[in-house]
Design a protein around this motif. Structure first.
Motif, PDB file in Angstrom:
ATOM      1  N   ASN A 111       0.811  -1.213   0.000  1.00 56.83           N
ATOM      2  CA  ASN A 111       0.000   0.000   0.000  1.00 56.83           C
ATOM      3  C   ASN A 111       0.851   1.272   0.000  1.00 56.83           C
ATOM      4  N   ALA A 178     -10.435   3.398   2.051  1.00 57.98           N
ATOM      5  CA  ALA A 178     -10.579   3.001   3.453  1.00 57.98           C
ATOM      6  C   ALA A 178     -10.697   4.239   4.325  1.00 57.98           C
ATOM      7  N   PHE A 196     -13.754  -0.243   4.713  1.00 59.19           N
ATOM      8  CA  PHE A 196     -12.899  -0.177   3.523  1.00 59.19           C
ATOM      9  C   PHE A 196     -13.586  -0.839   2.341  1.00 59.19           C
ATOM     10  N   TYR A 202      -9.055  -6.010  -3.687  1.00 52.42           N
ATOM     11  CA  TYR A 202      -8.265  -5.433  -2.595  1.00 52.42           C
ATOM     12  C   TYR A 202      -7.887  -6.448  -1.529  1.00 52.42           C
ATOM     13  N   ARG A 205      -4.407  -6.664  -0.341  1.00 50.69           N
ATOM     14  CA  ARG A 205      -3.880  -5.431   0.253  1.00 50.69           C
ATOM     15  C   ARG A 205      -4.087  -5.388   1.770  1.00 50.69           C
ATOM     16  N   LEU A 207      -6.509  -4.292   3.808  1.00 50.41           N
ATOM     17  CA  LEU A 207      -6.753  -2.897   4.169  1.00 50.41           C
ATOM     18  C   LEU A 207      -7.086  -2.709   5.650  1.00 50.41           C
ATOM     19  N   TYR A 210      -3.816  -2.762   7.395  1.00 47.73           N
ATOM     20  CA  TYR A 210      -3.091  -1.543   7.018  1.00 47.73           C
ATOM     21  C   TYR A 210      -3.587  -0.334   7.824  1.00 47.73           C
ATOM     22  N   CYS A 211      -4.889  -0.233   8.024  1.00 52.68           N
ATOM     23  CA  CYS A 211      -5.438   0.891   8.785  1.00 52.68           C
ATOM     24  C   CYS A 211      -4.969   0.866  10.236  1.00 52.68           C
TER      25      CYS A 211
END
Length: 281
Positions: A111, A178, A196, A202, A205, A207, A210-211
């Motif tokens: 990302n 997201a 997200f 995705y 990824r 997400l 990642y957040c």
């Protein structure tokens, strides 16, 4: 979303939570019993504080509530108060000691082109709601947040008595993929909710992960100590991910216990079964 009800009782026990609430001029209530949404064979009750619409809470008071295990949802603060179960455990990452694992570094790299923008929750737009609507419909169609509604979105995530931010994550083409809704505390950030793009393209990824990683990084940049991740239940598989962000502290028997690496459910259940020391006056 949470079992707040008109038929509540005021909690008059002389506990640290009640004392903190009285100092803050907040009233702690006790919800009626209901079925637990995570452990359906058990009854659930909540301590909760419900602020009036538009009422603001002082950051220091909010921080003290989080330190005592409360979470926020809209204008309400709550924590489980179940007589026969203590498995809902507040968790917070010790951010200054956190080092992303190889897996987490890969997710950050996947990302790398994503940009982060900050927006006050009160200035949320239809773009945010559209992504929330898409996420709930795809990921939580069997839950109590379905079907998504603008009213629920506004009451749950936009209306806030605190310093609440929408962390927007966007592709290079400016597409919103997201949003992490986050409260700023005196000692850290509190992750309220993340939604997200659920499109399968995705999936690689990660997400959601990642957040969380970005909220930990933001807490570090702000010079704060903790990223509060909410409740962790050792016997619920889908919550296991929270303790992977170690070092982590868990609120057990009213005290934050430090774990350098992810604790096992068995380890925590053994601690829960151990009665805390009490001293007679």
């Amino acid at each position: 979303m949470h079992p707040y009800a008109d038929d509540v009782t005021h909690d008059t026990h002389d506990t640290p939570t009640s004392n903190a609430a009285s100092q803050a001029h907040l009233v702690v209530n006790l919800s009626p019993p209901s079925l637990c949404s995570y452990l359906p064979d058990r009854a659930s009750q909540l301590h909760f504080i419900l602020l009036d619409s538009g009422e603001i809470i002082d950051p220091e008071r909010y921080t003290k509530l989080c330190q005592q295990g409360f979470r926020r949802s809209g204008q309400a603060f709550y924590r489980p108060n179940c007589p026969h179960c203590q498995q809902c455990i507040s968790s917070r990452v010790v951010v200054n000691e956190f080092e992303p694992s190889r897996r987490y570094r890969k997710i950050l790299n996947r990302n790398a082109q994503v940009s982060l923008q900050l927006r006050p929750a009160a200035s949320a737009t239809h773009e945010h709601y559209a992504l929330y609507q898409k996420y709930i419909s795809a990921r939580h169609a069997d839950g109590d947040m379905y079907p998504p509604s603008l009213h629920t979105f506004e009451q749950f995530l936009v209306a806030s008595p605190a310093d609440t931010l929408f962390l927007e994550f966007r592709e290079p083409n400016n597409k919103l993929i997201a949003v992490a809704v986050t409260d700023r505390l005196s000692d850290g950030l509190s992750a309220i909710y993340t939604f997200f793009d659920p499109d399968p393209s995705y999936n690689s990824r990660s997400l959601g992960v990642y957040c969380i990683l970005q909220q930990i990084k933001m807490t570090q940049r702000l010079g704060l100590a903790y990223a509060y991740l909410g409740f962790w239940i050792p016997t619920v598989q889908k919550m296991r991910y929270k303790t992977n962000y170690a070092p982590i502290e868990l609120l057990i028997h009213g005290h934050w216990q430090y774990f350098e690496s992810a604790p096992t459910p068995e380890q925590v259940l053994e601690l829960l079964a151990t009665q805390p020391l009490t001293f007679n006056n």
